[in-house]
Scaffold this motif. Structure first.
Motif, PDB file in Angstrom:
ATOM      1  N   LEU A 580       0.729  -1.355   0.120  1.00 35.47           N
ATOM      2  CA  LEU A 580      -0.428  -0.250   0.114  1.00 35.47           C
ATOM      3  C   LEU A 580       0.959   1.554  -0.156  1.00 35.47           C
ATOM      4  O   LEU A 580       0.560   2.244  -0.533  1.00 35.47           O
ATOM      5  CB  LEU A 580      -0.999   0.298   1.120  1.00 35.47           C
ATOM      6  CG  LEU A 580      -2.516  -0.834   1.625  1.00 35.47           C
ATOM      7  CD1 LEU A 580      -3.462  -0.724   2.626  1.00 35.47           C
ATOM      8  CD2 LEU A 580      -2.992  -0.862   0.554  1.00 35.47           C
ATOM      9  N   GLY A 581       1.800   1.444   0.837  1.00 34.94           N
ATOM     10  CA  GLY A 581       2.907   2.493   0.771  1.00 34.94           C
ATOM     11  C   GLY A 581       3.865   2.949  -0.731  1.00 34.94           C
ATOM     12  O   GLY A 581       3.668   3.627  -0.495  1.00 34.94           O
ATOM     13  N   ALA A 582       3.548   1.875  -0.854  1.00 36.94           N
ATOM     14  CA  ALA A 582       4.472   2.162  -2.957  1.00 36.94           C
ATOM     15  C   ALA A 582       3.362   2.835  -3.207  1.00 36.94           C
ATOM     16  O   ALA A 582       3.129   3.453  -4.758  1.00 36.94           O
ATOM     17  CB  ALA A 582       4.893   0.402  -3.010  1.00 36.94           C
ATOM     18  N   ILE A 583       1.609   2.286  -3.410  1.00 35.44           N
ATOM     19  CA  ILE A 583       0.276   2.715  -3.523  1.00 35.44           C
ATOM     20  C   ILE A 583       0.177   3.931  -3.588  1.00 35.44           C
ATOM     21  O   ILE A 583      -0.161   4.847  -4.578  1.00 35.44           O
ATOM     22  CB  ILE A 583      -0.632   1.730  -4.088  1.00 35.44           C
ATOM     23  CG1 ILE A 583       0.031   0.468  -4.026  1.00 35.44           C
ATOM     24  CG2 ILE A 583      -1.771   2.155  -4.986  1.00 35.44           C
ATOM     25  CD1 ILE A 583      -0.942  -0.116  -4.199  1.00 35.44           C
ATOM     26  N   LEU A 584       0.357   5.145  -2.427  1.00 35.56           N
ATOM     27  CA  LEU A 584      -0.819   6.050  -2.061  1.00 35.56           C
ATOM     28  C   LEU A 584       1.021   6.770  -2.016  1.00 35.56           C
ATOM     29  O   LEU A 584       2.267   6.573  -2.056  1.00 35.56           O
ATOM     30  CB  LEU A 584      -1.111   5.973  -0.295  1.00 35.56           C
ATOM     31  CG  LEU A 584      -1.991   4.460  -0.379  1.00 35.56           C
ATOM     32  CD1 LEU A 584      -2.206   3.586   1.262  1.00 35.56           C
ATOM     33  CD2 LEU A 584      -3.273   5.177  -0.813  1.00 35.56           C
ATOM     34  N   VAL A 594      -7.945   3.201   4.740  1.00 38.66           N
ATOM     35  CA  VAL A 594      -6.979   3.173   3.293  1.00 38.66           C
ATOM     36  C   VAL A 594      -7.358   4.717   2.276  1.00 38.66           C
ATOM     37  O   VAL A 594      -8.670   5.128   2.300  1.00 38.66           O
ATOM     38  CB  VAL A 594      -7.017   2.864   2.154  1.00 38.66           C
ATOM     39  CG1 VAL A 594      -5.492   2.819   1.529  1.00 38.66           C
ATOM     40  CG2 VAL A 594      -6.454   1.241   2.971  1.00 38.66           C
ATOM     41  N   ASP A 595      -6.890   5.925   3.676  1.00 44.28           N
ATOM     42  CA  ASP A 595      -7.335   7.288   3.424  1.00 44.28           C
ATOM     43  C   ASP A 595      -6.696   7.823   1.682  1.00 44.28           C
ATOM     44  O   ASP A 595      -5.179   8.348   2.091  1.00 44.28           O
ATOM     45  CB  ASP A 595      -6.770   7.970   3.998  1.00 44.28           C
ATOM     46  CG  ASP A 595      -7.267   9.804   3.542  1.00 44.28           C
ATOM     47  OD1 ASP A 595      -7.887   9.543   2.255  1.00 44.28           O
ATOM     48  OD2 ASP A 595      -7.625  10.571   4.834  1.00 44.28           O
ATOM     49  N   CYS A 596      -7.355   7.347   0.449  1.00 40.14           N
ATOM     50  CA  CYS A 596      -6.361   7.969  -0.656  1.00 40.14           C
ATOM     51  C   CYS A 596      -5.944   9.549  -0.557  1.00 40.14           C
ATOM     52  O   CYS A 596      -5.352   9.979  -2.241  1.00 40.14           O
ATOM     53  CB  CYS A 596      -6.497   7.076  -2.238  1.00 40.14           C
ATOM     54  SG  CYS A 596      -7.078   5.851  -1.732  1.00 40.14           S
ATOM     55  N   THR A 597      -6.933  10.228   0.220  1.00 35.96           N
ATOM     56  CA  THR A 597      -7.113  11.653  -0.058  1.00 35.96           C
ATOM     57  C   THR A 597      -7.472  11.597  -1.760  1.00 35.96           C
ATOM     58  O   THR A 597      -8.049  10.865  -2.260  1.00 35.96           O
ATOM     59  CB  THR A 597      -6.166  12.364  -0.050  1.00 35.96           C
ATOM     60  OG1 THR A 597      -5.190  12.376  -1.167  1.00 35.96           O
ATOM     61  CG2 THR A 597      -4.827  11.658   0.893  1.00 35.96           C
ATOM     62  N   PHE A 598      -8.208  13.008  -1.772  1.00 37.15           N
ATOM     63  CA  PHE A 598      -8.823  13.661  -2.920  1.00 37.15           C
ATOM     64  C   PHE A 598      -8.102  13.553  -4.441  1.00 37.15           C
ATOM     65  O   PHE A 598      -8.407  13.278  -5.348  1.00 37.15           O
ATOM     66  CB  PHE A 598      -9.306  15.283  -2.701  1.00 37.15           C
ATOM     67  CG  PHE A 598     -10.394  15.120  -3.719  1.00 37.15           C
ATOM     68  CD1 PHE A 598     -11.226  14.601  -3.264  1.00 37.15           C
ATOM     69  CD2 PHE A 598     -10.987  16.052  -4.261  1.00 37.15           C
ATOM     70  CE1 PHE A 598     -13.421  14.756  -3.706  1.00 37.15           C
ATOM     71  CE2 PHE A 598     -11.703  16.010  -5.322  1.00 37.15           C
ATOM     72  CZ  PHE A 598     -13.447  15.769  -4.473  1.00 37.15           C
ATOM     73  N   ASN A 601      -7.901   7.714  -6.691  1.00 32.67           N
ATOM     74  CA  ASN A 601      -8.260   7.417  -9.087  1.00 32.67           C
ATOM     75  C   ASN A 601      -8.885   6.023  -8.739  1.00 32.67           C
ATOM     76  O   ASN A 601      -8.027   5.403  -8.396  1.00 32.67           O
ATOM     77  CB  ASN A 601      -7.624   8.165 -10.304  1.00 32.67           C
ATOM     78  CG  ASN A 601      -6.277   7.394  -9.513  1.00 32.67           C
ATOM     79  OD1 ASN A 601      -5.949   5.848 -10.132  1.00 32.67           O
ATOM     80  ND2 ASN A 601      -5.095   8.285  -9.021  1.00 32.67           N
ATOM     81  N   ALA A 602      -8.898   5.666  -9.810  1.00 33.56           N
ATOM     82  CA  ALA A 602      -9.648   4.379 -10.319  1.00 33.56           C
ATOM     83  C   ALA A 602      -8.266   3.168 -10.557  1.00 33.56           C
ATOM     84  O   ALA A 602      -8.546   2.106 -10.022  1.00 33.56           O
ATOM     85  CB  ALA A 602     -10.048   4.091 -12.057  1.00 33.56           C
ATOM     86  N   LEU A 603      -7.388   3.637 -11.196  1.00 30.36           N
ATOM     87  CA  LEU A 603      -5.909   3.120 -10.990  1.00 30.36           C
ATOM     88  C   LEU A 603      -5.901   2.498  -9.925  1.00 30.36           C
ATOM     89  O   LEU A 603      -4.785   1.509  -9.348  1.00 30.36           O
ATOM     90  CB  LEU A 603      -5.314   3.332 -12.120  1.00 30.36           C
ATOM     91  CG  LEU A 603      -5.394   2.864 -13.741  1.00 30.36           C
ATOM     92  CD1 LEU A 603      -4.444   3.598 -14.499  1.00 30.36           C
ATOM     93  CD2 LEU A 603      -5.417   1.573 -14.263  1.00 30.36           C
ATOM     94  N   GLN A 604      -5.803   3.561  -9.086  1.00 29.98           N
ATOM     95  CA  GLN A 604      -4.647   3.268  -7.358  1.00 29.98           C
ATOM     96  C   GLN A 604      -5.744   2.377  -6.912  1.00 29.98           C
ATOM     97  O   GLN A 604      -5.527   1.158  -5.930  1.00 29.98           O
ATOM     98  CB  GLN A 604      -5.054   5.057  -6.961  1.00 29.98           C
ATOM     99  CG  GLN A 604      -4.164   4.974  -5.666  1.00 29.98           C
ATOM    100  CD  GLN A 604      -4.420   6.458  -5.372  1.00 29.98           C
ATOM    101  OE1 GLN A 604      -5.468   6.628  -5.316  1.00 29.98           O
ATOM    102  NE2 GLN A 604      -3.001   6.974  -4.975  1.00 29.98           N
TER     103      GLN A 604
END
Ligand code: ADP
Ligand code: MG
Length: 698
Positions: A580-584, A594-598, A601-604
């Motif tokens: 997850l660290g590598a994605i966010l 898991v807070d992706c913030t604003f 996006n879909a791929l994330q």
């Protein structure tokens, strides 16, 4: 049992419909239920003699067929420690009740105080005998904190009814106190057995029962008697219905269908019904029957059913009520086995209509056929392209939801919109259910492999015991979600004038639904919200959920809702945290939610879910996504391999992005406006999955 028969006849001879305390306690004792006992004294000397025998302290109570609440009128004397106080109490009681017909004075052991319970039995016209349990005193008087189960009960029912009351923590024990739950369960089981064995018992009141660290004792007991009529019992068990056990399959998949009253005039209901069948290209032969037209909507019409040479499997009848009997008998003579009477003007309008219904039933029984309705909107089967609805409906995609609805117009008016986000396998309206009722329908929907989720909109249930038995079988195979209206008195009135049926007591319905494993919906929105999730996503295998969100606050709301509904956030293992660290983005903490913030996006989201499915504690996902970007998610979500783990989408403000919501729903992703609704759906699936695995293993 001899004593039992004697007591009943004795009570009946005296014109009593109930047993007095000493008689009731004797019966209970014979069932192995512990009571303080009660011997009858007719003189002060006798009272002292009995007291000496059973040991002090004792209790004296007035015994009179005219006194129901003994203590209110000074008829209970507690904690009498010696012969002198027994004599005095005896004198006081006889004096206080000198104007009443007094049988004697009951002398019994004084029980030491314990946790006060109330245990009772009463009779419900739909479900038969029901067991009630609760804490006594203010808990029952003021808070009405009681639970019900329809008799006979299983051990699991007893367990659940105990845990269901608000005061359960008091039973479970606090600050070192504890009560004997095993003894309590044993007592409830014995009461159930007793009432099942002696159907003459109409009501039981054990109020109070004292529950101790070890054992319990019933200190007051009253049993009311009334032999149930055979007809009453038949109603409860469903013996009265005209139908046999034969399957309704032909009703739902007829190869040929006549529509009597099919019309050539737009605006008539007979036009709508036939038009629906034509437009959806019914998968069998269609025969419009109309006395006045040679053709109906371009199809050769018949002036009567007898004019049709070919065999006909089923007939929709949509002619004025006064003509239905004649038309119905024509169908019977023709050998048609299933009739669907969509016309209105029957029991819901008064006596005349009721009489027609009764005659229809007689005909059906005589000819061995069955019928749906009257006053319904027919059957919809998209798998068979059979749309009998009185409301015209656009394209329907065959799906896996079965809906049984009492009210015809409810369905006719709703499917038009619902079809965008829900795919039905069968919709069956039952109307006045003069013959085929909700349980017959439910039984069939349980058998039909196209159906994976059943929804029912009910205003009442016809044969309670059969309903519970059938529903229990079906819920073991597929979820059954019920919306039962007529909960309040006001609602009830509306119901009786609507479909001529009387709604039963809501608490009993609630108990019956729980006993059958039914999921009870709070309202329409809730029922269809649950149906969307159950019909589109697999069941979660555990309670841990990963919440993925574009905003911290939605994530917190989802986490709260999870913990309030028996689920929780899943524990994310180190390997998954690393992925997850590598994605966010680097500026957010890695956690669940898991807070992706604003920037989400879909791929994330795809990458997070692909990491999440590897995490063993994660059994499901809730994704809170942006309404304005919904089209991008709609493209990506179908490409993800979820490994059988369900995902529920939450799209705040989804009502303003309906096109994309519909796209998502149609590709199998249920969408809700709030995290609470999303969790309500997911947790219902979790509870259902757990209940099923309990039933399998237990
Ligand atoms: P009522 O007809 O008014 O319900 P009960 O028999 O329940 O009369 O007696 C009233 C109260 O007296 C009970 O709620 C209980 O608290 C107490 N009581 C009655 N019988 C006994 C007993 N045998 N031992 C201890 N307390 C008793
Ligand atoms: Mg009492």
């Amino acid at each position: 049992m001899k004593v039992w028969d004697e007591m009943i006849s004795c009570a009946l001879v005296e014109g009593r419909t109930y047993l007095m305390e000493h008689e009731s306690k004797e019966l209970l004792e014979r069932q192995g239920i512990a009571t303080t006992g009660a011997a009858v004294a007719c003189t002060a000397e006798e009272a002292v003699e009995i007291s000496n025998r059973i040991g002090y302290p004792v209790v004296l109570k007035v015994l009179s067929p005219e006194v129901i609440h003994k203590s209110d009128a000074g008829g209970v004397k507690l904690n009498l420690k010696n012969a002198a106080s027994v004599e005095q109490a005896y004198a006081e009681i006889t004096h206080a009740f000198q104007d009443k017909n007094v049988t004697g004075v009951a002398v019994q052991r004084m029980a030491s105080p314990g946790l006060e319970l109330i245990v009772g039995v009463s009779r419900d016209p739909t479900f038969g005998s029901v067991l009630m349990f609760g804490l006594g005193g203010v808990f029952v008087e003021v808070l009405k904190d009681v639970s019900f189960r329809v008799l006979p009960v299983t051990d699991a029912d007893i367990e659940e009814m105990i845990m269901e009351i608000q005061g359960y923590p008091l039973l479970r024990g606090y600050r070192g106190t504890a009560v004997d739950l095993g003894a309590l369960k044993d007592m409830l089981r014995r009461i159930s057995e007793m009432v099942t064995r002696y159907p003459e018992i109409r009501e039981i009141d054990l109020n109070p029962v004292f529950l101790y660290e070890e054992g319990y004792i019933a200190v007051d007991a009253r049993i009311f008697l009334e032999r149930p009529e055979k007809s009453e019992l038949d109603v409860i068990s469903g013996e009265h219905s005209t139908g046999g056990k034969s399957s309704l399959r032909t009703l739902f998949y007829p190869e040929s269908l006549a529509v009597i009253g099919a019309s050539d005039k737009p605006g008539k209901l007979g036009w709508n019904v036939f038009n629906n069948l034509l437009q959806h290209r019914f998968a069998g032969r269609l025969y419009p029957v109309n006395v006045n037209s040679k053709t109906v909507q371009g199809v050769r019409a018949y002036s009567s059913i007898s004019e049709i040479d070919d065999p006909v499997d089923a007939a929709v009848i949509i002619v004025p009520a006064a003509l239905t009997l004649e038309v119905f008998e024509d169908c019977c003579r023709k050998g048609i086995k299933f009739m669907i009477i969509e016309s209105a003007g029957f029991a819901e309008t008064g006596e005349e209509g009721e009489n027609i219904e009764r005659d229809l039933k007689k005909l059906a029984a005589a000819y061995g056929c069955r019928f749906v309705g009257p006053n319904c909107s027919g059957i919809i089967n998209p798998h068979h392209r059979m749309i009998q609805s009185i409301g015209t409906i656009g394209e329907l995609r065959p799906g896996n939801i079965g809906l049984i609805a009492q009210a015809g117009v409810y369905v006719a008016g709703m499917i038009w919109g619902m079809r965008h986000t829900m795919d039905f396998a069968l919709v069956a309206t039952i109307g006045n259910k003069a013959d085929i009722n909700e349980t017959d329908m439910l039984e069939y929907l349980g058998e039909d492999d196209n159906i994976e989720v059943v929804c029912m909109y009910l205003e009442d249930v016809k044969a309670g015991r059969r309903f519970i038995d059938t529903a229990s079988e079906v819920t073991a195979k597929k979820p059954v979600i019920v919306l039962k209206s007529g909960r309040t008195e006001a609602g009830k009135k509306a119901v009786s004038s609507h479909t001529a049926s009387l709604a039963g007591n809501d608490l009993i319905y609630d108990a019956a639904f729980r006993q059958s494993g039914i999921i009870r919906a709070a309202d329409n929105e809730h029922m269809f919200g649950l149906a969307r999730a159950f019909s589109k996503q697999p069941l979660p295998s555990g309670e841990g959920a990963m919440v993925i969100s574009y905003s911290g606050s939605w994530g917190v709301a989802a986490a709260d809702a999870l913990s309030m509904s028996g689920m929780r956030l899943s524990d994310i293992d180190d390997a998954t945290l690393g992925r997850l660290g590598a994605i966010l983005p680097p500026y957010v903490g890695i956690n669940n939610p898991v807070d992706c913030t604003f920037e989400m996006n879909a791929l994330q989201l795809k990458a997070i879910i692909e990491a999440g499915v590897e995490c063993s504690d994660t059994s499901s996902f809730i994704a809170v996504i942006q309404a304005e970007l919904l089209h991008t998610y709609a493209e990506v979500l179908p490409e993800i391999d979820f490994r059988g783990k369900p995902i529920i989408c939450c799209v705040p403000c989804k009502e303003f992005a309906m096109d994309n919501v519909i796209t998502l729903e149609q590709t199998g992703f249920p969408v809700y406006s709030t995290p609470e609704e999303a969790v309500a759906a997911l947790s219902a699936m979790h509870r259902y999955a757990s209940a099923i695995s309990c039933r399998i293993t237990g």
